[in-house]
Structures are given as structure tokens and as C-alpha cells.
Scaffold this motif. Structure first.
Motif, PDB file in Angstrom:
ATOM      1  N   ARG A  75     -61.626   6.638 -24.292  1.00  0.00           N
ATOM      2  CA  ARG A  75     -61.846   8.068 -24.045  1.00  0.00           C
ATOM      3  C   ARG A  75     -61.762   8.391 -22.558  1.00  0.00           C
ATOM      4  O   ARG A  75     -61.105   9.347 -22.154  1.00  0.00           O
ATOM      5  CB  ARG A  75     -63.210   8.470 -24.596  1.00  0.00           C
ATOM      6  N   TYR A  76     -62.443   7.596 -21.724  1.00  0.00           N
ATOM      7  CA  TYR A  76     -62.437   7.869 -20.289  1.00  0.00           C
ATOM      8  C   TYR A  76     -61.103   7.547 -19.644  1.00  0.00           C
ATOM      9  O   TYR A  76     -60.656   8.258 -18.741  1.00  0.00           O
ATOM     10  CB  TYR A  76     -63.589   7.138 -19.589  1.00  0.00           C
ATOM     11  N   LEU A  77     -60.446   6.482 -20.075  1.00  0.00           N
ATOM     12  CA  LEU A  77     -59.123   6.170 -19.528  1.00  0.00           C
ATOM     13  C   LEU A  77     -58.137   7.283 -19.854  1.00  0.00           C
ATOM     14  O   LEU A  77     -57.339   7.682 -19.000  1.00  0.00           O
ATOM     15  CB  LEU A  77     -58.629   4.831 -20.065  1.00  0.00           C
ATOM     16  N   ASP A  78     -58.198   7.800 -21.082  1.00  0.00           N
ATOM     17  CA  ASP A  78     -57.331   8.929 -21.452  1.00  0.00           C
ATOM     18  C   ASP A  78     -57.646  10.161 -20.607  1.00  0.00           C
ATOM     19  O   ASP A  78     -56.744  10.888 -20.188  1.00  0.00           O
ATOM     20  CB  ASP A  78     -57.481   9.263 -22.935  1.00  0.00           C
ATOM     21  N   LEU A  79     -58.911  10.388 -20.348  1.00  0.00           N
ATOM     22  CA  LEU A  79     -59.314  11.532 -19.531  1.00  0.00           C
ATOM     23  C   LEU A  79     -58.810  11.384 -18.097  1.00  0.00           C
ATOM     24  O   LEU A  79     -58.308  12.342 -17.504  1.00  0.00           O
ATOM     25  CB  LEU A  79     -60.837  11.666 -19.553  1.00  0.00           C
ATOM     26  N   PHE A  80     -58.899  10.176 -17.539  1.00  0.00           N
ATOM     27  CA  PHE A  80     -58.403   9.947 -16.182  1.00  0.00           C
ATOM     28  C   PHE A  80     -56.880  10.088 -16.127  1.00  0.00           C
ATOM     29  O   PHE A  80     -56.334  10.578 -15.140  1.00  0.00           O
ATOM     30  CB  PHE A  80     -58.847   8.582 -15.652  1.00  0.00           C
ATOM     31  N   LYS A  81     -56.186   9.655 -17.176  1.00  0.00           N
ATOM     32  CA  LYS A  81     -54.727   9.825 -17.235  1.00  0.00           C
ATOM     33  C   LYS A  81     -54.358  11.305 -17.296  1.00  0.00           C
ATOM     34  O   LYS A  81     -53.430  11.764 -16.620  1.00  0.00           O
ATOM     35  CB  LYS A  81     -54.144   9.088 -18.437  1.00  0.00           C
ATOM     36  N   LEU A  82     -55.090  12.069 -18.114  1.00  0.00           N
ATOM     37  CA  LEU A  82     -54.866  13.513 -18.201  1.00  0.00           C
ATOM     38  C   LEU A  82     -55.118  14.173 -16.854  1.00  0.00           C
ATOM     39  O   LEU A  82     -54.360  15.039 -16.420  1.00  0.00           O
ATOM     40  CB  LEU A  82     -55.771  14.131 -19.270  1.00  0.00           C
ATOM     41  N   ALA A  83     -56.168  13.737 -16.169  1.00  0.00           N
ATOM     42  CA  ALA A  83     -56.489  14.280 -14.850  1.00  0.00           C
ATOM     43  C   ALA A  83     -55.343  14.041 -13.873  1.00  0.00           C
ATOM     44  O   ALA A  83     -54.997  14.924 -13.084  1.00  0.00           O
ATOM     45  CB  ALA A  83     -57.781  13.650 -14.328  1.00  0.00           C
ATOM     46  N   ALA A  84     -54.746  12.856 -13.926  1.00  0.00           N
ATOM     47  CA  ALA A  84     -53.618  12.546 -13.039  1.00  0.00           C
ATOM     48  C   ALA A  84     -52.404  13.403 -13.388  1.00  0.00           C
ATOM     49  O   ALA A  84     -51.739  13.934 -12.492  1.00  0.00           O
ATOM     50  CB  ALA A  84     -53.268  11.062 -13.124  1.00  0.00           C
ATOM     51  N   LEU A  85     -52.137  13.569 -14.669  1.00  0.00           N
ATOM     52  CA  LEU A  85     -50.988  14.376 -15.100  1.00  0.00           C
ATOM     53  C   LEU A  85     -51.140  15.845 -14.711  1.00  0.00           C
ATOM     54  O   LEU A  85     -50.172  16.492 -14.323  1.00  0.00           O
ATOM     55  CB  LEU A  85     -50.816  14.293 -16.619  1.00  0.00           C
ATOM     56  N   GLU A  86     -52.346  16.357 -14.836  1.00  0.00           N
ATOM     57  CA  GLU A  86     -52.585  17.769 -14.565  1.00  0.00           C
ATOM     58  C   GLU A  86     -53.085  18.034 -13.144  1.00  0.00           C
ATOM     59  O   GLU A  86     -53.465  19.138 -12.813  1.00  0.00           O
ATOM     60  CB  GLU A  86     -53.571  18.326 -15.591  1.00  0.00           C
ATOM     61  N   HIS A  87     -53.088  16.991 -12.315  1.00  0.00           N
ATOM     62  CA  HIS A  87     -53.457  17.098 -10.898  1.00  0.00           C
ATOM     63  C   HIS A  87     -54.865  17.650 -10.697  1.00  0.00           C
ATOM     64  O   HIS A  87     -55.083  18.512  -9.839  1.00  0.00           O
ATOM     65  CB  HIS A  87     -52.431  17.936 -10.134  1.00  0.00           C
ATOM     66  N   TRP A  88     -55.817  17.137 -11.487  1.00  0.00           N
ATOM     67  CA  TRP A  88     -57.210  17.514 -11.272  1.00  0.00           C
ATOM     68  C   TRP A  88     -57.685  16.868  -9.981  1.00  0.00           C
ATOM     69  O   TRP A  88     -57.221  15.810  -9.579  1.00  0.00           O
ATOM     70  CB  TRP A  88     -58.100  17.009 -12.392  1.00  0.00           C
ATOM     71  N   THR A  89     -58.640  17.482  -9.349  1.00  0.00           N
ATOM     72  CA  THR A  89     -59.292  16.900  -8.186  1.00  0.00           C
ATOM     73  C   THR A  89     -60.514  16.131  -8.673  1.00  0.00           C
ATOM     74  O   THR A  89     -61.470  16.727  -9.161  1.00  0.00           O
ATOM     75  CB  THR A  89     -59.726  17.988  -7.190  1.00  0.00           C
ATOM     76  N   LEU A  90     -60.471  14.795  -8.579  1.00  0.00           N
ATOM     77  CA  LEU A  90     -61.591  13.954  -8.980  1.00  0.00           C
ATOM     78  C   LEU A  90     -62.330  13.517  -7.728  1.00  0.00           C
ATOM     79  O   LEU A  90     -61.721  13.005  -6.787  1.00  0.00           O
ATOM     80  CB  LEU A  90     -61.109  12.723  -9.745  1.00  0.00           C
ATOM     81  N   SER A  91     -63.641  13.693  -7.718  1.00  0.00           N
ATOM     82  CA  SER A  91     -64.457  13.314  -6.566  1.00  0.00           C
ATOM     83  C   SER A  91     -65.675  12.533  -7.026  1.00  0.00           C
ATOM     84  O   SER A  91     -66.149  12.690  -8.153  1.00  0.00           O
ATOM     85  CB  SER A  91     -64.926  14.559  -5.805  1.00  0.00           C
ATOM     86  N   THR A  92     -66.183  11.710  -6.132  1.00  0.00           N
ATOM     87  CA  THR A  92     -67.409  10.961  -6.375  1.00  0.00           C
ATOM     88  C   THR A  92     -68.104  10.737  -5.040  1.00  0.00           C
ATOM     89  O   THR A  92     -67.672  11.290  -4.018  1.00  0.00           O
ATOM     90  CB  THR A  92     -67.122   9.627  -7.099  1.00  0.00           C
ATOM     91  N   THR A  93     -69.154   9.938  -5.037  1.00  0.00           N
ATOM     92  CA  THR A  93     -69.865   9.593  -3.801  1.00  0.00           C
ATOM     93  C   THR A  93     -69.913   8.071  -3.676  1.00  0.00           C
ATOM     94  O   THR A  93     -69.743   7.353  -4.668  1.00  0.00           O
ATOM     95  CB  THR A  93     -71.305  10.142  -3.820  1.00  0.00           C
ATOM     96  N   TRP A  94     -70.171   7.578  -2.463  1.00  0.00           N
ATOM     97  CA  TRP A  94     -70.250   6.129  -2.266  1.00  0.00           C
ATOM     98  C   TRP A  94     -71.357   5.492  -3.091  1.00  0.00           C
ATOM     99  O   TRP A  94     -71.158   4.393  -3.622  1.00  0.00           O
ATOM    100  CB  TRP A  94     -70.403   5.784  -0.780  1.00  0.00           C
ATOM    101  N   PRO A  95     -72.531   6.128  -3.263  1.00  0.00           N
ATOM    102  CA  PRO A  95     -73.535   5.499  -4.132  1.00  0.00           C
ATOM    103  C   PRO A  95     -73.046   5.299  -5.572  1.00  0.00           C
ATOM    104  O   PRO A  95     -73.374   4.294  -6.208  1.00  0.00           O
ATOM    105  CB  PRO A  95     -74.714   6.474  -4.072  1.00  0.00           C
ATOM    106  N   CYS A  96     -72.231   6.213  -6.078  1.00  0.00           N
ATOM    107  CA  CYS A  96     -71.678   6.051  -7.433  1.00  0.00           C
ATOM    108  C   CYS A  96     -70.689   4.895  -7.478  1.00  0.00           C
ATOM    109  O   CYS A  96     -70.688   4.106  -8.432  1.00  0.00           O
ATOM    110  CB  CYS A  96     -71.010   7.336  -7.896  1.00  0.00           C
ATOM    111  N   VAL A  97     -69.858   4.772  -6.457  1.00  0.00           N
ATOM    112  CA  VAL A  97     -68.899   3.660  -6.398  1.00  0.00           C
ATOM    113  C   VAL A  97     -69.655   2.337  -6.296  1.00  0.00           C
ATOM    114  O   VAL A  97     -69.315   1.360  -6.970  1.00  0.00           O
ATOM    115  CB  VAL A  97     -67.915   3.832  -5.218  1.00  0.00           C
ATOM    116  N   THR A  98     -70.703   2.306  -5.488  1.00  0.00           N
ATOM    117  CA  THR A  98     -71.503   1.090  -5.325  1.00  0.00           C
ATOM    118  C   THR A  98     -72.156   0.690  -6.636  1.00  0.00           C
ATOM    119  O   THR A  98     -72.118  -0.479  -7.038  1.00  0.00           O
ATOM    120  CB  THR A  98     -72.576   1.300  -4.237  1.00  0.00           C
TER     121      THR A  98
END
Length: 76
Positions: free
Chosen positions: A24-47
């Protein structure tokens, strides 16, 4: 264009082995790339996601972030 704030749970779901919501999430990230969504996060989330995802999937996650899969919002 949509703007989305991505937390650690979405990154873990997409990259960790055996996660029931991975597809589900991989499909959502692929859709985001296709539709040029702006995806953002923070360093604590990446950590946190990096801690919860085992290697080699951890490296895939960090490469995705490093290659612009999403932007890391700076804050102090």
C-alpha cells in the motif's frame, strides 16, 4: 500538486521486511512520484525509521531519501 508530511511509520511500512502495509505504501509513494507530490519529513522521523528497519532495507530507505524521494524539512 499535493504536499504530504511523511512520518516514520510510513517509511517503516514501505521499507521493512514483512510489513503488512508495504504494498500500500510503496504504491502510494509511486503515485506521489508520478503526480509530482511534494513529500516532506523531518530528521527525527528518518532517524526513527532507520532504527526500525534492518539492513539492507535501511540502506534502500536512506538512498531513497538521499536521492530526493522526499525532502527533509530543517528545523532547530
Amino acid at each position: 500538486m499535493a504536499s504530504v508530511l511523511v512520518d516514520a511509520s510510513a517509511m517503516v511500512a514501505a521499507f521493512a521486511v514483512g510489513e503488512p502495509q508495504a504494498e500500500r505504501y510503496l504504491d502510494l509513494f509511486k503515485l506521489a512520484a508520478l503526480e509530482h507530490w511534494t513529500l516532506s519529513t523531518t530528521w527525527p522521523c528518518v532517524t526513527e525509521a532507520s532504527y526500525l528497519v534492518a539492513a539492507p532495507q535501511r540502506y534502500a530507505l536512506l538512498n531513497w531519501v538521499g536521492n530526493g524521494g522526499l525532502s527533509v524539512f530543517p528545523f532547530e
